[in-house]
Design a protein around this motif. Structure first.
Motif, short mmCIF file in Angstrom:
data_model
loop_
_atom_site.label_atom_id
_atom_site.label_comp_id
_atom_site.label_asym_id
_atom_site.label_seq_id
_atom_site.Cartn_x
_atom_site.Cartn_y
_atom_site.Cartn_z
N TYR A 139 -69.50 20.83 -124.62
CA TYR A 139 -68.87 19.50 -124.02
C TYR A 139 -68.24 19.73 -122.86
CZ TYR A 139 -65.80 15.40 -123.95
OH TYR A 139 -65.06 14.20 -123.50
N ASN A 140 -68.44 19.14 -121.70
CA ASN A 140 -67.92 19.15 -120.44
C ASN A 140 -67.37 17.92 -120.04
OD1 ASN A 140 -68.30 21.82 -120.36
ND2 ASN A 140 -69.97 21.76 -118.73
N LEU A 141 -65.97 17.98 -119.54
CA LEU A 141 -65.50 16.45 -118.73
C LEU A 141 -65.06 16.68 -117.55
CD1 LEU A 141 -64.70 13.70 -119.35
CD2 LEU A 141 -62.48 14.57 -120.04
N GLN A 182 -61.92 19.29 -119.22
CA GLN A 182 -62.15 20.00 -120.80
C GLN A 182 -63.39 20.37 -120.90
OE1 GLN A 182 -61.06 16.86 -123.61
NE2 GLN A 182 -59.55 15.86 -122.08
N GLU A 211 -68.01 10.46 -116.89
CA GLU A 211 -68.52 10.56 -118.20
C GLU A 211 -68.71 12.12 -118.79
OE1 GLU A 211 -72.18 8.51 -119.02
OE2 GLU A 211 -71.24 6.61 -118.41
N ALA A 212 -68.62 12.41 -119.95
CA ALA A 212 -68.78 13.78 -120.27
C ALA A 212 -70.04 14.43 -120.33
CB ALA A 212 -67.92 14.00 -121.74
N TYR A 254 -63.74 21.17 -114.29
CA TYR A 254 -63.92 20.36 -115.61
C TYR A 254 -62.72 20.53 -116.24
CZ TYR A 254 -69.23 20.42 -114.84
OH TYR A 254 -70.53 20.00 -114.06
#
Length: 247
Positions: free
Chosen positions: A148-150, A118, A161-162, A116
């Motif tokens: 929140y994971n990207l 971000q 998509e995050a 991930y």
């Protein structure tokens, strides 16, 4: 006459000065503490390389509150290209009361080569010291949060998509003074969400060399249950650093 007066004042002031400032006098401890470290690292998992890392930790601890911030940077490259580039920012503000403390916390990670790229987590909750004495300290924390994971881009999903998830965060922070000049720290953090779960262990061994300088060995292991295709679930970072502490 002036010489006699000077000699009398010198003889009078010397014992007074020694009485006011004893030879073993030390400055009172400060509420502010800072640690700066840098050194060598070994990466295994999603990246295989060795290179440089740095860390700065700032703590302002009073009777009523504790403010803490940590910045970490990891960079590695082989003969051809950069193989690892990661930055961590951790912030926590705690308000103390008689039975423990309440806190607000933010964890932010930018990882160019991680599963991930971000990860941002905002959490809050309650913590208390289960053990607290001159040699051992164990703090426990629990509370809700938002993550929140990207995911990293892949050939099959070039524009991922995050993922946004409500989580329950629990943490155990352990400090043990082994001897006068050595100590062991271990932080275990769990984040349980509907879409993904993570478990992070951050351990370090510190040996004071002289005064404010120390040698530190650190291991950071993070397990992520759900990762993008082609990524590994476990990332490990081992560091060998020289650390300076001032307050």
């Amino acid at each position: 006459m002036s010489r006699i007066l000077t000699a009398v004042l010198t003889l009078f002031c010397s014992p007074v000065a020694h009485a006011l400032v004893p030879p073993d006098y030390q400055e009172p401890p400060s509420d502010f503490t800072a640690e700066i470290e840098a050194g060598f690292q070994l990466n295994t998992g999603n990246t295989e390389s060795s290179s440089f890392n740095g860390r700065t930790k700032l703590v302002y601890d009073t009777d009523a509150t504790r403010q803490e911030g940590t910045i970490k940077a990891y960079f590695a490259a082989d003969d051809e290209k950069t193989t690892s580039e990661k930055y961590d920012l951790q912030l926590q503000s705690s308000y103390k009361f008689y039975s423990g403390y309440v806190f607000g916390r933010g964890d932010f990670t930018w990882d160019k080569f991680g599963s991930y790229t971000q990860v941002s987590t905002i959490s809050g909750g309650y913590g208390f010291d289960a053990i607290s004495n001159s040699s051992t300290k164990l703090s426990l924390e629990v509370g809700p949060g938002y993550r929140y994971n990207l995911p990293i881009a892949t050939d099959t999903i070039p524009n991922p998509e995050a993922n946004k998830d409500v989580i329950l965060r629990t943490a155990a922070k352990f400090e043990q003074k082994l001897q006068e000049y050595t100590s062991l720290n271990a932080d275990l953090t769990s984040e349980v969400g509907e879409d993904n779960n993570t478990l992070t262990l951050d351990m370090s061994y510190k040996n004071t060399l002289f005064q404010d300088w120390a040698f530190k060995i650190g291991v950071n292991i993070k397990y992520t249950q759900v990762v993008p295709e082609g990524s590994k679930q476990t990332d490990t970072i081992t560091t060998f650093n020289l650390l300076y502490t001032f307050q």
